[in-house]
Enzyme design. Structure first.
Site, short mmCIF file in Angstrom:
data_model
loop_
_atom_site.label_atom_id
_atom_site.label_comp_id
_atom_site.label_asym_id
_atom_site.label_seq_id
_atom_site.Cartn_x
_atom_site.Cartn_y
_atom_site.Cartn_z
CG ASP A 102 -3.01 -8.57 0.86
OD1 ASP A 102 -2.38 -8.89 1.87
OD2 ASP A 102 -4.04 -7.85 0.89
CG HIS A 106 -6.63 -5.34 1.74
ND1 HIS A 106 -6.19 -6.30 2.64
CD2 HIS A 106 -7.72 -4.77 2.30
CE1 HIS A 106 -6.98 -6.29 3.70
NE2 HIS A 106 -7.93 -5.37 3.53
CG HIS A 147 -1.96 -1.08 1.20
ND1 HIS A 147 -2.84 -1.28 0.17
CD2 HIS A 147 -2.20 -2.07 2.10
CE1 HIS A 147 -3.60 -2.35 0.43
NE2 HIS A 147 -3.22 -2.84 1.60
CG ASP A 189 -5.49 -10.14 3.41
OD1 ASP A 189 -5.22 -10.71 2.34
OD2 ASP A 189 -5.22 -8.94 3.62
#
Ligand code: OKP
Ligand code: ZN
Length: 336
Positions: free
Chosen positions: A150, A152, A117, A237
């Site tokens: 991931d 996200h 991120h 996740d």
């Protein structure tokens, strides 16, 4: 497969109760310890300033390395006393992974803090320095494929390479959650057009949707791109036990995907591949996925005993999303 880890990675702590916690790595290491089966561990050096500048701006590097203790974002990503040192060791772990990949050695880099991120001049989402982007930038290959699994969207990595065809960024992620980016229409700009591939899954997508995405889009795009190196942003996740997102992958979904991409690396780039840890907050699934991937190149070990292995999505729930992406990419890749 070797593991990259620095003891300081478990000294990185966010204030208060926080999901991105030291126990994540301690749980993985304890599993190997209990079995008296510790893999070979490589301990990295801190990243060099000039390597940071291959991705991040001078001002941002200054802020992370010397800035006052404070939150970098709305309140998820705290820059504390020892954060500069540990974030530098995390990025250094990515550099170590690159050096080992150059020698044809596959690695699992158990990095903390994570990186995907973080952009050129921002942090957030528990990330400070973009570990994987730095490894891609300083590598000597003309083309590097970054696969982000991931749950996200790795907005930082995507931004960094959005106009840059020397990195292919492919992400399958849960649509509509943090950080809010990663629409399927976002395919890169200028020279980078076609080199940013997003597969935004709706809630509930799981094993069969992932398989379909790999077979129809991800594998063929990577093969056609013909990278010299494959880097994987690995976050667990999206697992059905992980409450951070609404995806429903099983443990074998991750393990099979990891094996698929390792096979691809053998085929296209002499096995030059590294997995770099991003998220994954349910300790049981994180642990069994990571240890099984690391152990999977040793056939003598046999198939892993998995505790969290329910298949929730068995009818390709997200077939239409993958088909949409395939259509959108039609100008750039041969996918039909
Ligand atoms: C990091 B990684 C709103 C919720 C924000 C941040 C999630 C960061 C995920 N304050 N949550 O990609 O697993
Ligand atoms: Zn995540």
């Amino acid at each position: 497969m070797k593991v990259i880890f620095h003891p300081k990675y478990v000294e990185h702590e966010q204030p208060g109760r926080h999901p991105e916690r030291p126990q994540r790595l301690n749980a993985i290491l304890s599993r190997w310890e209990e079995r008296d089966d510790m893999p070979e561990i490589e301990v990295p050096e801190p990243i060099k300033r000039k390597d940071l500048l291959s991705v991040h701006s001078e001002d941002y590097v200054e802020e992370v390395l010397e800035g006052p203790s404070d939150y970098l974002d709305g309140g998820d990503t705290y820059l504390g006393e020892n954060t500069p040192e540990i974030a530098s060791l995390s990025a250094g772990g990515a550099v170590r992974a690159l050096e080992l990949a150059d020698e044809g050695i596959k690695t699992m880099a158990l990095l903390r803090p994570p990186g995907h991120h973080a952009g050129r001049n921002y942090g957030g989402g528990f990330c400070y320095l973009n570990n994987i982007a730095i490894a891609a930038r300083i590598s000597s290959y003309d083309r590097v494929a970054i696969v982000d699994i991931d749950a996200h969207h790795g907005n930082g990595t995507s931004d960094i390479f959005y106009m840059d065809p020397s990195a292919l960024y492919v992400s399958a992620h849960h649509h509509g959650i943090f950080p809010g980016t990663g629409e399927k229409e976002a395919m890169g700009e200028e020279d980078g057009e076609g080199y940013n591939v997003n597969i935004p899954f709706r809630t509930g997508a799981g094993d069969t949707s992932v398989d379909y995405a790999w077979d129809e889009v991800i594998s063929p795009v990577i093969e056609q791109y013909d990278p010299g190196l494959i880097l994987v942003s690995l976050g667990t996740d999206g697992h059905y036990k992980d409450m951070m997102t609404g995806l429903s992958y099983s443990s074998s979904c991750y393990i099979d995907t990891a094996n698929k991409v390792m096979g691809l690396s053998d085929k296209v780039c002499d096995g030059r591949i590294s997995f770099m840890l991003e998220g994954g907050y349910h300790l049981g699934s994180l642990t069994e996925i990571i240890t099984s991937i690391v152990d999977s190149d040793d056939i003598e070990k046999g198939p892993p005993q998995l505790e969290y292995n329910k298949v929730v999505d068995d009818d390709i729930k997200e077939k239409s999303t993958v088909d949409d992406v395939r259509m959108l990419l039609d100008d750039h890749w041969d996918l039909c």
